[in-house]
Design an enzyme around this catalytic site. Structure first.
Site, PDB file in Angstrom:
ATOM      1  CG  ASP A  44      -0.368  -0.604   2.449  1.00 38.87           C
ATOM      2  OD1 ASP A  44       0.877  -0.700   2.553  1.00 38.87           O
ATOM      3  OD2 ASP A  44      -1.135  -0.991   3.333  1.00 38.87           O
ATOM      4  CD  GLU A  66      -4.431   3.470   6.759  1.00 39.09           C
ATOM      5  OE1 GLU A  66      -5.502   3.272   7.370  1.00 39.09           O
ATOM      6  OE2 GLU A  66      -3.333   3.074   7.168  1.00 39.09           O
TER       7      GLU A  66
END
Length: 381
Positions: free
Chosen positions: A72, A131
């Site tokens: 990520d 997120e």
């Protein structure tokens, strides 16, 4: 100084730490990553972009199998207070969850395979918006991977509670699946002296929150883990006015998708029942997106645990955590495994003082590149 295939990984980590960006806005991060990738040997690398994502395909000797590795790339809306000399240059944004370290490790692994053709093909996925916007789900459903879609997939997540470089893993669920709760009750406001002429949403909201406590305690099998948390309740404007609206926000966490869905159904049932009993309107938004439980595949996890138990890195079998991660969506589509990588910090993930021990970078690169190399050899025809 951490160096790997002519890359100064410590410097890369510090550079990435200074440019945190929120999900789907990782433009500077994407350009930095592309610049670093362009410095690697390109003989068997192919690169695609999708929005702020980067896909790098390493063409293997045997192209009938593809192994995926995902990292990520986004940050959090947190104001950094670490005092580091390379602290965030973007006000109100910080790599407080360690995605800067995740990216650095991924680049180190990629550099090793760019320098030596792997036994099978590899697809490296630099994924945005873990997120805040189910970036994994968005990327998968875009179809951009095409023929690069991996047969199995792996990822790591830093863990402040483990010693730097230690590997934590387990069979079954590593992280919980999550679901956002957003519920609005709408009644009728009025004067505090005339409650019979109003429809009090403070009482309505309070009753709703109270009844939620019965879901896990009375509606879910006690040997199956789940939790419902209400973190925000807002109603009214002043003490002598009966509130006509109440906003309730929270989260569901569960170690299996079955339990998560069951809790969602109970939250909806209670909200609708409360609205009926108070003769008010209710708007219900239960949003899970791609935040499924991170349920490690039995076969791939057996292989990675076997490898790390025999490696020089400390291996720890960890308990499941109620934290969420959208790698769970990838695992709902592709067999694979996520592991913890210890970074030994006194501060938790998402803390404004989170500062991982950078010794974990070299350990992560060595450990995961070694595993992927062995796994590729196993899969090669």
């Amino acid at each position: 100084m951490v160096k790997m295939q002519n890359l100064n990984l410590l410097q890369i980590y510090q550079d990435l730490h200074q440019i945190p960006e929120i999900g789907m806005e990782e433009y500077e991060t994407q350009q930095k990553l592309l610049s670093i990738i362009s410095q690697m040997p390109q003989d068997f690398l192919e690169v695609r972009t999708w929005k702020t994502a980067i896909l790098v395909h390493v063409v293997g000797q045997d192209t009938s199998h593809t192994i995926g590795y995902r990292t990520d790339i986004d940050a959090l809306p947190v104001t950094e207070k670490t005092g580091l000399s390379f602290a965030s240059k973007h006000p109100g944004k910080m790599h407080a969850c360690g995605h800067d370290l995740h990216m650095t490790v991924a680049l180190g692994i990629l550099a090793k395979f760019a320098a030596k053709k792997p036994a099978v093909s590899l697809t490296f996925i630099f994924q945005p918006a873990e997120e805040n916007a189910s970036g994994g789900k968005q990327l998968y459903e875009s179809g951009v991977l095409g023929s690069w879609l991996p047969d199995e997939i792996y990822a790591l997540h830093d863990n402040p509670d483990l010693s730097a470089g230690a590997i934590g893993c387990r069979q079954g669920t590593l992280f919980a699946g999550t679901c956002e709760i957003h519920i609005k009750f709408s009644g009728k406001s009025g004067h505090a002296a005339f409650p019979h002429q109003a429809n009090d949403m403070v009482v309505c909201g309070a009753e709703f929150v109270s009844q939620l406590q019965t879901i896990v305690s009375r509606r879910i099998d006690p040997v199956k883990a789940g939790v419902v948390t209400i973190g925000h309740l807002e109603a009214g404007t002043t003490g002598n006015v009966i509130a006509g609206q109440c906003q309730v926000d929270g989260t569901i966490r569960a170690l299996t998708q079955e339990v998560n869905v069951a809790i969602q159904q109970e939250v909806r049932r209670i909200a609708e029942g409360i609205a009926q009993s108070f003769a008010c309107q209710v708007d219900i938004d239960l949003h899970q997106g791609g935040y499924f439980p991170v349920e490690n595949n039995e076969n791939t996890t057996a292989e990675i645990i076997k490898y790390f138990k025999s490696s020089s890195l400390p291996y720890i079998e960890t308990a499941p955590a109620m934290t969420g991660e959208d790698f769970g969506f990838w695992l709902s589509k592709i067999p694979g495994t996520m592991c913890w990588l210890g970074v030994d910090s006194p501060y938790s993930l998402h803390s404004d003082q989170m500062a991982p021990d950078t010794a974990a970078i070299g350990a992560g690169v060595r450990g995961f590149s070694g595993f992927l190399d062995r796994r590729a050899a196993q899969l090669a025809n």
